[in-house]
Each structure stands twice: as structure tokens, then as C-alpha cells.
Design an enzyme around this catalytic site. Structure first.
Site, PDB file in Angstrom:
ATOM      1  N   ARG A   1      -5.567   0.385   8.392  1.00 34.42           N
ATOM      2  CA  ARG A   1      -4.133   0.084   8.356  1.00 34.42           C
ATOM      3  C   ARG A   1      -3.470   0.655   9.600  1.00 34.42           C
ATOM      4  O   ARG A   1      -3.798   1.782  10.009  1.00 34.42           O
ATOM      5  CB  ARG A   1      -3.496   0.710   7.104  1.00 34.42           C
ATOM      6  CG  ARG A   1      -4.034   0.130   5.813  1.00 34.42           C
ATOM      7  CD  ARG A   1      -3.496   0.895   4.596  1.00 34.42           C
ATOM      8  NE  ARG A   1      -4.044   0.380   3.345  1.00 34.42           N
ATOM      9  CZ  ARG A   1      -4.187   1.110   2.240  1.00 34.42           C
ATOM     10  NH1 ARG A   1      -3.835   2.374   2.221  1.00 34.42           N
ATOM     11  NH2 ARG A   1      -4.686   0.567   1.156  1.00 34.42           N
TER      12      ARG A   1
ATOM     13  N   GLY B   1      -4.416  -4.553  -3.698  1.00 36.85           N
ATOM     14  CA  GLY B   1      -5.437  -3.548  -3.995  1.00 36.85           C
ATOM     15  C   GLY B   1      -4.711  -2.283  -4.395  1.00 36.85           C
ATOM     16  O   GLY B   1      -4.018  -1.686  -3.576  1.00 36.85           O
ATOM     17  N   HIS B   2      -4.789  -1.934  -5.672  1.00 38.03           N
ATOM     18  CA  HIS B   2      -4.049  -0.787  -6.177  1.00 38.03           C
ATOM     19  C   HIS B   2      -5.042   0.284  -6.654  1.00 38.03           C
ATOM     20  O   HIS B   2      -5.881   0.022  -7.512  1.00 38.03           O
ATOM     21  CB  HIS B   2      -3.128  -1.215  -7.328  1.00 38.03           C
ATOM     22  CG  HIS B   2      -2.100  -2.236  -6.910  1.00 38.03           C
ATOM     23  ND1 HIS B   2      -1.254  -2.851  -7.787  1.00 38.03           N
ATOM     24  CD2 HIS B   2      -1.779  -2.733  -5.687  1.00 38.03           C
ATOM     25  CE1 HIS B   2      -0.453  -3.680  -7.124  1.00 38.03           C
ATOM     26  NE2 HIS B   2      -0.773  -3.628  -5.847  1.00 38.03           N
ATOM     27  N   THR B   3      -4.931   1.472  -6.078  1.00 36.70           N
ATOM     28  CA  THR B   3      -5.879   2.541  -6.397  1.00 36.70           C
ATOM     29  C   THR B   3      -5.234   3.558  -7.338  1.00 36.70           C
ATOM     30  O   THR B   3      -4.115   4.000  -7.090  1.00 36.70           O
ATOM     31  CB  THR B   3      -6.320   3.262  -5.105  1.00 36.70           C
ATOM     32  OG1 THR B   3      -6.739   2.273  -4.174  1.00 36.70           O
ATOM     33  CG2 THR B   3      -7.450   4.241  -5.359  1.00 36.70           C
TER      34      THR B   3
ATOM     35  N   GLY C   1      -0.140  13.788  -3.657  1.00 37.05           N
ATOM     36  CA  GLY C   1      -1.597  13.658  -3.707  1.00 37.05           C
ATOM     37  C   GLY C   1      -1.950  12.427  -4.517  1.00 37.05           C
ATOM     38  O   GLY C   1      -1.103  11.907  -5.260  1.00 37.05           O
TER      39      GLY C   1
ATOM     40  N   ASP D   1       0.810  -1.223   0.000  1.00 36.08           N
ATOM     41  CA  ASP D   1       0.000   0.000   0.000  1.00 36.08           C
ATOM     42  C   ASP D   1       0.844   1.275   0.000  1.00 36.08           C
ATOM     43  O   ASP D   1       0.443   2.296   0.559  1.00 36.08           O
ATOM     44  CB  ASP D   1      -0.979   0.013   1.192  1.00 36.08           C
ATOM     45  CG  ASP D   1      -1.861  -1.206   1.204  1.00 36.08           C
ATOM     46  OD1 ASP D   1      -2.239  -1.667   0.118  1.00 36.08           O
ATOM     47  OD2 ASP D   1      -2.179  -1.719   2.305  1.00 36.08           O
TER      48      ASP D   1
ATOM     49  N   GLN E   1       2.149  -6.118  -3.061  1.00 34.25           N
ATOM     50  CA  GLN E   1       2.616  -6.200  -1.673  1.00 34.25           C
ATOM     51  C   GLN E   1       3.893  -5.365  -1.480  1.00 34.25           C
ATOM     52  O   GLN E   1       4.128  -4.441  -2.246  1.00 34.25           O
ATOM     53  CB  GLN E   1       2.828  -7.666  -1.235  1.00 34.25           C
ATOM     54  CG  GLN E   1       1.537  -8.464  -1.075  1.00 34.25           C
ATOM     55  CD  GLN E   1       0.963  -9.006  -2.373  1.00 34.25           C
ATOM     56  OE1 GLN E   1       1.656  -9.629  -3.151  1.00 34.25           O
ATOM     57  NE2 GLN E   1      -0.321  -8.792  -2.602  1.00 34.25           N
TER      58      GLN E   1
ATOM     59  N   LYS F   1       1.925   1.999  -5.105  1.00 33.00           N
ATOM     60  CA  LYS F   1       2.508   1.400  -6.324  1.00 33.00           C
ATOM     61  C   LYS F   1       1.609   1.646  -7.524  1.00 33.00           C
ATOM     62  O   LYS F   1       2.073   1.998  -8.606  1.00 33.00           O
ATOM     63  CB  LYS F   1       2.709  -0.125  -6.133  1.00 33.00           C
ATOM     64  CG  LYS F   1       3.672  -0.473  -5.016  1.00 33.00           C
ATOM     65  CD  LYS F   1       3.757  -1.978  -4.794  1.00 33.00           C
ATOM     66  CE  LYS F   1       2.495  -2.597  -4.240  1.00 33.00           C
ATOM     67  NZ  LYS F   1       2.156  -2.186  -2.868  1.00 33.00           N
TER      68      LYS F   1
HETATM   69  P1  GDP Z   1      -0.655   0.164  -3.563  1.00 31.85           P
HETATM   70  O1  GDP Z   1      -1.245  -1.093  -3.031  1.00 31.85           O
HETATM   71  O2  GDP Z   1       0.803   0.285  -3.273  1.00 31.85           O
HETATM   72  O3  GDP Z   1      -0.972   0.412  -5.001  1.00 31.85           O
HETATM   73  O4  GDP Z   1      -1.331   1.347  -2.734  1.00 31.85           O
HETATM   74  P2  GDP Z   1      -2.899   1.520  -2.433  1.00 31.85           P
HETATM   75  O5  GDP Z   1      -3.555   1.983  -3.672  1.00 31.85           O
HETATM   76  O6  GDP Z   1      -3.441   0.312  -1.758  1.00 31.85           O
HETATM   77  O7  GDP Z   1      -2.848   2.636  -1.323  1.00 31.85           O
HETATM   78  C1  GDP Z   1      -2.336   3.906  -1.575  1.00 31.85           C
HETATM   79  C2  GDP Z   1      -3.457   4.932  -1.368  1.00 31.85           C
HETATM   80  O8  GDP Z   1      -2.896   6.235  -1.275  1.00 31.85           O
HETATM   81  C3  GDP Z   1      -4.447   4.995  -2.516  1.00 31.85           C
HETATM   82  O9  GDP Z   1      -5.710   5.308  -1.999  1.00 31.85           O
HETATM   83  C4  GDP Z   1      -3.914   6.129  -3.389  1.00 31.85           C
HETATM   84  O10 GDP Z   1      -4.943   6.787  -4.125  1.00 31.85           O
HETATM   85  C5  GDP Z   1      -3.349   7.062  -2.342  1.00 31.85           C
HETATM   86  N1  GDP Z   1      -2.172   7.840  -2.748  1.00 31.85           N
HETATM   87  C6  GDP Z   1      -1.163   7.463  -3.570  1.00 31.85           C
HETATM   88  N2  GDP Z   1      -0.212   8.431  -3.613  1.00 31.85           N
HETATM   89  C7  GDP Z   1      -0.641   9.435  -2.798  1.00 31.85           C
HETATM   90  C8  GDP Z   1      -0.087  10.685  -2.391  1.00 31.85           C
HETATM   91  O11 GDP Z   1       1.003  11.084  -2.773  1.00 31.85           O
HETATM   92  N3  GDP Z   1      -0.830  11.429  -1.510  1.00 31.85           N
HETATM   93  C9  GDP Z   1      -2.037  11.023  -1.044  1.00 31.85           C
HETATM   94  N4  GDP Z   1      -2.677  11.809  -0.187  1.00 31.85           N
HETATM   95  N5  GDP Z   1      -2.586   9.842  -1.407  1.00 31.85           N
HETATM   96  C10 GDP Z   1      -1.889   9.049  -2.254  1.00 31.85           C
HETATM   97  P1  IMO Z   2      -0.830  -4.306  -2.136  1.00 31.41           P
HETATM   98  O1  IMO Z   2      -0.369  -4.858  -3.463  1.00 31.41           O
HETATM   99  C1  IMO Z   2      -0.996  -4.692   2.212  1.00 31.41           C
HETATM  100  C2  IMO Z   2      -0.993  -8.775   3.830  1.00 31.41           C
HETATM  101  C3  IMO Z   2      -2.242  -9.255   4.538  1.00 31.41           C
HETATM  102  C4  IMO Z   2      -1.607 -10.186   5.571  1.00 31.41           C
HETATM  103  C5  IMO Z   2      -0.466 -10.820   4.794  1.00 31.41           C
HETATM  104  C6  IMO Z   2      -0.787 -12.199   4.221  1.00 31.41           C
HETATM  105  O2  IMO Z   2      -2.134  -3.606  -2.190  1.00 31.41           O
HETATM  106  O3  IMO Z   2       0.269  -3.517  -1.506  1.00 31.41           O
HETATM  107  P2  IMO Z   2      -2.297 -12.998   2.163  1.00 31.41           P
HETATM  108  O4  IMO Z   2      -3.756 -12.827   1.908  1.00 31.41           O
HETATM  109  O5  IMO Z   2      -1.406 -12.416   1.128  1.00 31.41           O
HETATM  110  O6  IMO Z   2      -1.925 -14.415   2.479  1.00 31.41           O
HETATM  111  O7  IMO Z   2      -2.040 -12.172   3.533  1.00 31.41           O
HETATM  112  O8  IMO Z   2      -0.165  -9.934   3.738  1.00 31.41           O
HETATM  113  N1  IMO Z   2      -1.188  -8.271   2.452  1.00 31.41           N
HETATM  114  C7  IMO Z   2      -1.146  -6.979   2.114  1.00 31.41           C
HETATM  115  N2  IMO Z   2      -1.019  -5.870   2.872  1.00 31.41           N
HETATM  116  N3  IMO Z   2      -1.077  -4.585   0.863  1.00 31.41           N
HETATM  117  C8  IMO Z   2      -1.172  -5.682   0.091  1.00 31.41           C
HETATM  118  O9  IMO Z   2      -1.109  -5.629  -1.258  1.00 31.41           O
HETATM  119  C9  IMO Z   2      -1.257  -6.946   0.706  1.00 31.41           C
HETATM  120  N4  IMO Z   2      -1.392  -8.217   0.245  1.00 31.41           N
HETATM  121  C10 IMO Z   2      -1.326  -9.018   1.327  1.00 31.41           C
HETATM  122  O10 IMO Z   2      -2.923  -8.188   5.147  1.00 31.41           O
HETATM  123  O11 IMO Z   2      -1.046  -9.447   6.625  1.00 31.41           O
HETATM  124 MG    MG Z   3      -2.820  -1.734  -1.806  1.00 29.87          MG
END
Ligand code: GDP
Ligand code: IMO
Ligand code: MG
Length: 420
Positions: free
Chosen positions: A302, A40-42, A411, A13, A221, A16
Site C-alpha cells: 500500500r 479484505g477485512h482483517t 493495535g 483499509d 472500501q 473497518k
Molecule cells: P479494512 O479493509 O478497513 O477492514 O482494513 P484491513 O483489515 O484491510 O487493514 C487494516 C490492517 O491494520 C489489518 O491488518 C488490521 O489487523 C490492522 N489494524 C487495525 N487496527 C489497528 C491498529 O490500531 N493498530 C495496528 N497496528 N494495526 C491495526
Molecule cells: P477494503 O474494504 C483498498 C481499490 C483497488 C483499485 C480500485 C478499484 O479492504 O477497504 P476494484 O477491484 O474495486 O474495481 O478496484 O479500488 N480497492 C481497494 N483498496 N481497500 C479495499 O477494500 C479496496 N477495494 C478496492 O485497489 O485501486
Molecule cells: Mg482492507
């Protein structure tokens, strides 16, 4: 030609998805090489928000996404993700490796049951069947994407594996009878839906490299969830670090030209396991509230804390990170003081080596360096426009890691990104 690899350097998170979308502009393929729909990638573009779990983030900007052999795929989730993007007028261009493993109904049930049995020692998985699917891959009982295209082959494999799973259900007291015929029909049907995407993707990627095309690899991850180098057993079941990319798609390590580490300006973690810089005070609440730190996949809050450079250095060394993208710097706006962990006190001594055992990690106390905060970061497109204290923060991270920070994200929107 560039073959760029994006790696999460913390517990996932880090942002990425946002950075992969940003870097997708001039590439031919965006490729996932490990993990499944635990990710979960946003991505936010012009206020439109997309949440992707298994489809590579590059499809949002019209690029061809590839799901490599190192991934695990839940075909139901994938089909739904394709449909929901198509409903939003995204033309989903996708390729799937015939060697990627398929998440089966029994994997999801076993994931839940193992967690129940572990009780207060549970891992806190996403319960998507990830661990049991990778276990079957390694124990050679897996079903692969190519198998769901061939009814008799799939039937043979199910005949072999279902009795084993039924036995495991007895042990785990899962009150379900696995109906082989029903599973066969269901997965043959998924095969029909996904047939047009499934192929020998390693050949396509090798050819693209030979033709000097630009490729972008999207890690899921983060390093601290890597099955070997993360906080085992509180980890995921795949190889998250850069070395996993070569195996996870079928191209040699020498092909990668750049390895970009995504570093969130603070630390978050979902699920159980130690986190040395965790904050349970009002600063932790600030990070969670302002950073909207709730899981994209499971909606769990988180855990939040200060940036831990012992963790990020561990990551940089394991993956050979050549550049850093620092994300969510804006979330620190308004804090009077900001801290960075630059070492641990462990058994009376200072160390900057991440311990191998989680009990030892739990005994580590963070050693912090304190920085002055800043009010806000607004309409910034260059490093020199940043408040002086934010510049100091960035420069310290860069110096500690001996790695250039070349992207700063302030952002969630695609355009809230600065190249420095
Ligand atoms: P990922 O799993 O690494 O792709 O990250 P996630 O998407 O799960 O979580 C990152 C969150 O932060 C998402 O809701 C993004 O929209 C948000 N985000 C990414 N970069 C920034 C940033 O520079 N500032 C803020 N405020 N939010 C961000
Ligand atoms: P992204 O790509 C954050 C965590 C789970 C748990 C551990 C094992 O969005 O960064 P699993 O279901 O993989 O066997 O769970 O890994 N986990 C993540 N935490 N971001 C993720 O992916 C994750 N994918 C798995 O919460 O602690
Ligand atoms: Mg994520």
C-alpha cells in the site's frame, strides 16, 4: 435500538473489519451493503487472525451476517470463505439478498482485459470482476443471487447475455469460448450450495428495525473509492458513502442512528490514482513496515503518507459522520515529527475543497501542520494516559472535523481499543 453504520473515510483499509468486530457485541445482524470480494477485512482475536473478503466481520463473534442487494458476490469465493471459517470452528450464520448480483467468469476475464488495454492508464483494480459485474447490473444484463436457484430462469438469462460477452471477448481479443452449458451447471451447483442463505433479506432487516433490534452495517472500501465522490476513474464501482447503505439493503435513510467514520491515523492507498500526501521517503517506509501495509486481497504494497484532513472532511460531509474511530495510532510511535495535511495549494490559492478531477488533484500541494511525535503508546485505556503529543494530535483532528473521536485503536487485537 441502534442502527450503526461504519464507513471508511479514506482509500479503504482503515481498519473497518477490526472496528466492526469490536462493535458487534450487542447486535443482532452485521450487514454488508456494497462491494464484493475486492474488500479484505482483517480481524484478530486472541492472536487468531481472520481475513474476510465478502462475509461480514460480525460472524467471527457469532452474529448473523447479511450480504445485501448492493453487493456483488463471487459464489466460488463465498463458498470457500464459508468452508474455511467452518474448518476453524466458526458457526457461519449468513443471509444473502436474492437481489445481490453474481460475479460470473466473464466478469473476471473482462476486468483483466480492460486493465491490460488501459496499460499505463490502468486503474489497478483487484481483478475480481467487480467493475464488469456492476456494469452489467446497471445495463440490466446481470445475474442475481435468486437466479442461480432456478435452472430454467438462469438458462434464459445466460442465453441472452453470453452472446454479448462472446462478442466483447472478440473485441478485447480474449481467446476463450464461453460454454453456456458448463457455466449453467457450475452456477446451478453454486446455487445448491448457497440456497439455504438466499432470501428477501430486505424484509428481514425491515422487521428487525420494526422490532427495535440493534443492527451494524459494515462498509467496504473508503469514500475516496466511491464511484461518484472518489478519485474517479481511479475508484471502485459502488456507492461507498452512507447514502449507499439505504439502497444497498432496502431500509429507509431515517433508520440510521449513528454513522461512524473510520480514520486511519495516516493515509494509505492501493492501486493507481492521485494521493496528495504520499511519502516515498523513509517516513513512508516506516508507515508501510510498522503498519504492515500490504493489501489483504492482492498482497500489493500500500502507498503510504501523512493524514489528509481535506480527504477526511470530504468524507465526513458526504456521509454525515457522527463519530470517528481513529485507528493505527500506534504505527506513528517513534516518529520525531508527525504532519497533518489541513489544506491544499491549488493554482496559487489555498483550498480545503477536494477537486472533482484527478488531474487537478495531481496539481494540489499539501499544506501541513507539524506535530511533535511520541515514543510509544502502551497499556492505555483512557485518553489521559496517552502521551501529551498524541493527545494534541487527536484533539486537532477532532476540532478540524468538528466531529467527536470516540474510539481510538492502538493495535490490531480486539482488546487494543479505547473508548474515549
Ligand atoms: P479494512 O479493509 O478497513 O477492514 O482494513 P484491513 O483489515 O484491510 O487493514 C487494516 C490492517 O491494520 C489489518 O491488518 C488490521 O489487523 C490492522 N489494524 C487495525 N487496527 C489497528 C491498529 O490500531 N493498530 C495496528 N497496528 N494495526 C491495526
Ligand atoms: P477494503 O474494504 C483498498 C481499490 C483497488 C483499485 C480500485 C478499484 O479492504 O477497504 P476494484 O477491484 O474495486 O474495481 O478496484 O479500488 N480497492 C481497494 N483498496 N481497500 C479495499 O477494500 C479496496 N477495494 C478496492 O485497489 O485501486
Ligand atoms: Mg482492507
Amino acid at each position: 435500538m441502534t442502527v450503526k453504520l461504519v464507513i471508511g473515510t479514506q482509500w479503504g483499509d482503515e481498519g473497518k473489519g477490526k472496528i466492526v468486530d469490536y462493535l458487534s457485541k450487542n447486535v443482532e445482524y452485521v450487514i454488508r451493503f456494497q462491494g464484493g470480494n475486492n474488500a479484505g477485512h482483517t480481524i484478530i482475536v486472541n492472536k487468531e487472525e481472520y481475513k474476510l473478503h465478502i462475509i461480514p466481520s460480525g460472524v467471527i463473534s457469532g452474529k448473523i451476517g447479511i450480504i445485501g442487494n448492493g453487493c456483488v458476490i463471487d459464489p466460488e469465493i463465498l463458498s470457500n470463505e464459508i468452508k474455511s471459517l467452518e474448518k476453524r470452528d466458526i458457526d457461519v450464520k449468513l443471509l444473502i439478498s436474492n437481489r445481490a448480483h453474481i460475479i460470473m467468469p466473464y466478469h473476471k476475464l473482462l476486468d483483466g482485459a480492460e486493465e491490460r488495454y488501459l496499460a499505463d492508464q490502468k486503474i489497478g483494480t483487484t481483478k475480481r470482476g467487480i467493475g464488469p459485474c456492476y456494469s452489467d447490473k446497471i445495463s440490466r444484463n446481470g445475474i442475481r443471487a435468486g437466479d442461480i436457484l432456478n435452472t430454467s430462469r438462469l438458462q434464459k438469462k445466460l442465453e441472452r447475455v453470453i452472446p454479448i460477452k462472446q462478442k466483447m471477448f472478440e473485441v478485447y481479443k480474449i481467446d476463450e469460448k464461453l460454454d453456456q452449458k458448463e457455466i449453467l451447471n457450475l452456477y446451478v451447483n453454486f446455487g445448491k450450495q448457497l440456497k439455504k442463505y438466499i432470501s428477501d433479506t430486505h424484509i428481514i432487516i425491515q422487521n428487525a428495525v420494526n422490532q427495535e433490534k440493534n443492527l451494524l452495517f459494515e462498509g467496504a472500501q473508503g469514500t475516496m473509492l466511491d464511484v461518484d465522490y472518489g478519485t474517479y476513474p481511479y475508484a471502485t464501482s459502488s456507492h461507498v458513502i452512507a447514502g449507499g447503505a439505504s439502497i444497498g439493503v432496502g431500509i429507509p435513510p431515517k433508520n440510521f442512528t449513528e454513522i461512524i467514520g473510520i480514520v486511519k491515523a495516516y493515509t494509505t492507498r492501493v492501486g493507481e490514482g492521485p494521493m496528495t500526501t504520499e511519502l516515498t521517503d523513509n517516513v513512508g517506509q516506516h508507515l508501510q513496515r510498522v503498519g504492515h501495509e500490504f493489501g489483504t486481497t492482492t498482497s500489493r504494497p500500500r502507498r503510504c503518507g501523512w493524514l489528509d484532513l481535506v480527504v477526511v472532511k470530504h468524507s465526513c460531509d458526504l456521509s454525515g459522520i457522527t463519530k470517528i474511530a481513529l485507528t493505527k495510532l500506534d504505527v506513528l510511535n517513534g516518529l520525531k515529527k508527525i504532519k497533518i495535511c489541513m489544506g491544499y495549494e491549488f493554482k496559487g490559492e489555498m483550498t480545503d475543497i477536494y477537486p472533482y478531477d484527478v488531474d487537478d488533484v495531481a496539481d494540489c500541494k499539501p499544506i501541513y501542520k507539524e506535530f511533535k511525535g511520541w515514543d510509544k503508546i502502551e497499556n492505555i485505556d483512557s485518553f489521559s494516559d496517552l502521551p501529551k503529543s498524541a493527545q494534541d494530535y487527536i484533539l486537532f483532528i477532532q476540532e478540524y472535523l468538528k466531529t467527536p473521536i470516540s474510539i481510538v485503536s492502538v493495535g490490531p487485537e480486539r482488546n487494543e481499543t479505547m473508548i474515549i
